[in-house]
Enzyme design. Structure first.
Site, mmCIF file in Angstrom:
data_model
loop_
_atom_site.group_PDB
_atom_site.id
_atom_site.type_symbol
_atom_site.label_atom_id
_atom_site.label_comp_id
_atom_site.label_asym_id
_atom_site.label_seq_id
_atom_site.Cartn_x
_atom_site.Cartn_y
_atom_site.Cartn_z
ATOM 1 N N ASP A 246 0.820 -1.208 0.000
ATOM 2 C CA ASP A 246 0.000 0.000 0.000
ATOM 3 C C ASP A 246 0.855 1.260 0.000
ATOM 4 O OD1 ASP A 246 -2.258 -1.565 0.133
ATOM 5 O OD2 ASP A 246 -2.433 -1.423 2.316
ATOM 6 N N LYS A 247 0.291 2.320 -0.503
ATOM 7 C CA LYS A 247 0.985 3.608 -0.549
ATOM 8 C C LYS A 247 1.541 3.991 0.818
ATOM 9 C CE LYS A 247 0.142 8.544 -1.398
ATOM 10 N NZ LYS A 247 -0.848 9.563 -1.818
#
Length: 326
Positions: A143-144
């Site tokens: 995930d970012k």
């Protein structure tokens, strides 16, 4: 020429009187509300050959809509001179330590500043094309707002070899997370099929039926009173948001995770003088600490490790200091 995808969405009894853009967001969860609205405004949504132009149009049970999804733009992402924390690199692959806040590959709203943009500059023409022009060399992602280790293929042989290992779940991946509360028992295994939530299509959830099997092994490394714990997680599978969903299902959401915190009960044990700092931690406290795999060319097993990033070190230190000698 690449043909567009055409999706049909039928309105059920429970969906009547919804706004068109909201209804389509439920039916196409991989697209954001803004993307759906763009499709409508560009004339890509119709019903009985009538083009729908109003996002706020109220759908009715029995309506049927056809949605044209145009093919992804063929333009390649631009190389950008972004500093990379390279842990290892050879002619076949590169292992990087991704910082929190960096998106892995270009997507709507994030066409620049991604890991792919940085890799295109760093590796020049030496990246596998199997992932498509928007994701050269990418065989997995995090995930970012998750930091940590990623392996990227630099040629097709490496891409295929790594992809097989990910598909067979033979890649070794260890994460560190700081969660609310103290998990009981302190060591265990969490299972449960993970798929799209039936109540919020933008979230993942443990499902009683459907979804894909998922298993996470966890071990508590350190506790901070009853307020929080540092937990090690080893993945047997690699589902979207797996650690976040599994730990939240036990009532121990990650600190900083605004999506999977179920209620405020998990925050009760956080001391008053730390509550604001802890509850406003700017990202989910999750770090991909180690990565192990067989090199696709030499077949040698390789293991890489990454230190906990500064922000998570500080979070643990603040919690630790608060409970020392008390």
């Amino acid at each position: 020429m690449v043909e567009p995808d055409i999706i049909t969405a039928d309105v059920g009894a429970a969906e009547g009187k919804m706004r068109l853009d909201k209804f389509l967001s439920l039916k196409i969860p991989e697209m954001s509300r803004a993307q759906i609205q763009r499709l409508i405004s560009e004339g890509n949504v119709s019903s009985e050959d009538i083009v729908m132009a109003d996002n706020a149009f109220k759908v009715h049970a029995g309506d049927s809509f056809q949605i044209i999804i145009p093919p992804a733009a063929e333009a390649e992402p631009e190389p950008e001179n972004i500093t990379l924390d390279v842990v290892y690199e050879d002619d076949d692959l590169i292992v990087v330590n991704k910082p929190a806040g960096m998106t892995v590959h270009p997507a709507p709203g994030a066409y620049n500043g991604t890991l792919v943009n940085a890799l295109l500059y760093h590796c020049r023409d030496n990246l596998s094309g199997i992932g498509g022009v928007k994701r050269p060399g990418i065989v997995h992602r995090i995930d970012k707002e998750t930091s940590g280790l990623l392996v990227v293929a630099k040629n097709d042989l490496a891409h295929q070899g790594l992809s097989v290992q990910f598909a067979e779940h033979s890649i070794e991946r260890t994460y560190l997370a700081v969660v609310y509360g103290v998990i009981i028992p302190p060591i265990g295994r969490i299972t449960g099929n993970i798929g799209r939530s039936k109540f919020d299509r933008k979230k993942m959830a443990i499902l009683e039926s459907g979804g894909k099997p998922a298993a996470t092994n966890y071990k508590t490394i350190e506790t901070f009173g009853r307020a929080a714990s540092l937990v090690q997680c080893n993945l047997e599978t690699g589902r979207t948001h797996q650690i976040r969903v599994h730990l939240s299902s036990m009532g121990h959401a990650l600190i900083g995770d605004k999506v999977y915190v179920k209620n405020k009960k998990s925050e009760i044990a956080v001391p008053a003088d730390l509550k604001k700092y802890v509850n406003e931690f700017p990202r989910q406290a999750l770090h991909a600490k180690s990565l192990g795999f067989e090199h696709p060319r030499t077949h040698q097993f390789m293991q890489f490790d990454s230190e906990l990033p500064v922000d998570m070190q500080e979070l643990a230190a603040r919690l630790r200091d608060n409970f020392d000698f008390k």
